[in-house]
Structures are given as structure tokens and as C-alpha cells.
Design a protein around this motif. Sequence first.
Motif, short mmCIF file in Angstrom:
data_model
loop_
_atom_site.label_atom_id
_atom_site.label_comp_id
_atom_site.label_asym_id
_atom_site.label_seq_id
_atom_site.Cartn_x
_atom_site.Cartn_y
_atom_site.Cartn_z
N GLN A 114 47.27 67.04 111.48
CA GLN A 114 46.78 66.58 112.79
C GLN A 114 45.29 66.26 112.75
N TYR A 129 46.65 70.50 107.84
CA TYR A 129 45.53 69.62 108.14
C TYR A 129 45.97 68.25 108.65
N ALA A 149 43.90 72.97 115.32
CA ALA A 149 44.60 72.11 114.35
C ALA A 149 44.26 70.63 114.53
N TYR A 150 43.75 70.25 115.72
CA TYR A 150 43.46 68.85 116.02
C TYR A 150 41.98 68.50 115.85
N VAL A 196 44.69 62.89 111.06
CA VAL A 196 45.03 61.75 111.94
C VAL A 196 43.96 61.57 113.02
N ILE A 197 43.54 62.66 113.65
CA ILE A 197 42.53 62.58 114.71
C ILE A 197 41.21 62.08 114.15
N ASP A 229 49.94 70.31 105.04
CA ASP A 229 50.54 70.09 106.36
C ASP A 229 49.68 70.68 107.48
#
Length: 256
Positions: free
Chosen positions: A231, A229, A207-208, A234-235, A227
Motif C-alpha cells: 500500500q 509495503y 500501512a498507507y 502504491v501511495i 506485501d
Amino acid sequence: MKSLLTFIAKEWLEAARTGKIIILALLFVLFGIMNPAIAKLTPWMMEILSNTMAESGLVVTDIQVDAMTSWTQFFKNIPMALIAFVLIFSDIFTKEYKSGTLLLVLTKGLSRYKVVLAKTMLLLSLWTVGYGICFAITYGYNAYFWDNSIANDLFLSAALWWLFGVWAICLMILFSALLQNNTGVILCVGGTVLVAYVLSIIPKVKAYSPTMLMNANSLLTGAKGIDAYAQAIVIATFLCMACVAASIPIVNKRQL
């Protein structure tokens, strides 16, 4: 600001003179046309092959295609467009190191950090425009032949892959600033993406990983919501900023 805009304009003109922009435009237009074309021609091709396959005991049923078929093809083809983009512009800094032209620009008072920002803005604008052209062509043909409303969260799905491309380009900026030749840049960008992809096999890491953004089809088909996607978005955004930020001190310390 004026010097930054002037250098960006200079980079645009150089990319145009070397034919890179034309090649890039043709590639994105071609891929944009290919997506609906392949979807449209699939039933015809399967009909031609049906007689041959029937001799082998295989029965081909009627294949129904729609806008979803074309958009699936879009997300299959866009990685090739991104690879071509990286191959074309992998020498964004290395060519400057070899030719010594960067030194000439710096002696005229342009700060090194502005060089990094200008080249980053150039590549991101080219990627955004090229990607947008490819998307718009596919969208137009799909609207003409079928109905785009069949695809869920279409623009969000496209934005995910656009962000993945931005991450790959920021990696290219970093490695091009760091290394001496574009072959090394290509290998490092490809290697980093490969490592991220391998790590995404781990359930807790998936997920990250920025490579999660490549799986836009799940959002397109409604199998996943945005939702899932969050993480990865953000990464990937953080890594993009980190790559550009790290490139600035590397160029500042570079012996030209």
C-alpha cells in the motif's frame, strides 16, 4: 524531445559548474564507505571503551559484526544523504525565479511543462546515480569482509528507500515551483514528511504512509514481507506523479 534533452544537458552542466554534482558524489561515496567502516571498527572501539566502562561496573561482551550490521548502518546513514540532497537542490526553481534565467529559456520556445519535466528528470537521475553509488560501495565492501547473503531481500529493501527519496524529491519540485525561496521549500518538504510520519503512528494509517518505506530494516531482517509495503508503494508512487503533475500548472501560471 530535442529541446527537452538540450535543457536537461544544460541543467547537468550548470549543476556541474556550481560544484553540486561533485559535492553530491563525495557525500554518497563517503556514506558508502562509512557503513562497512563503522561496522568493522565497532568491536575495536568497544574494546577501547571496555576498560573505562569496567571502572563504572559495566561489562562489555564481545561484539560480533557481519554484513547485516553494515546494512543496518546503511539505512541509518542514507537519511542524512537525502537531507543533504534536498538542501543542495532546494532552489531548483526558486533560483530561476530570482535570477530571471527561466524567462530567457522560455522566450526561446521551450514549453514550461518541459522545464518541469527536465528538472524532475535531472534530480531523479542524480538521486538514482548517487544512491546507486552508495549502495554499490557498501555492497562491495560487505562482500569482501562478510557475506551479503545474510540480508533478506536486500535489493528490495534498498528499492524501498530509493522510492522514499523519489517522493521527497517530487515534494521538493512541487514546493520549489510554488514558493519564492529555498528556505520555505526545505521547511515544507520537512514538514510534509513529518506530518506523514506522525500520521503513521495511527495503526490504520501506517500501512498507507510513504514513511513506511523508511522501515526497510524489517524487510531486510525478514520480520516483514514485501506485501506489508504494497500500500505504501502504491501511495508513494501516486503522490510522486501527483506532485509533478501539480507543478506543471503552477509553473504555467507563474508570473516571471
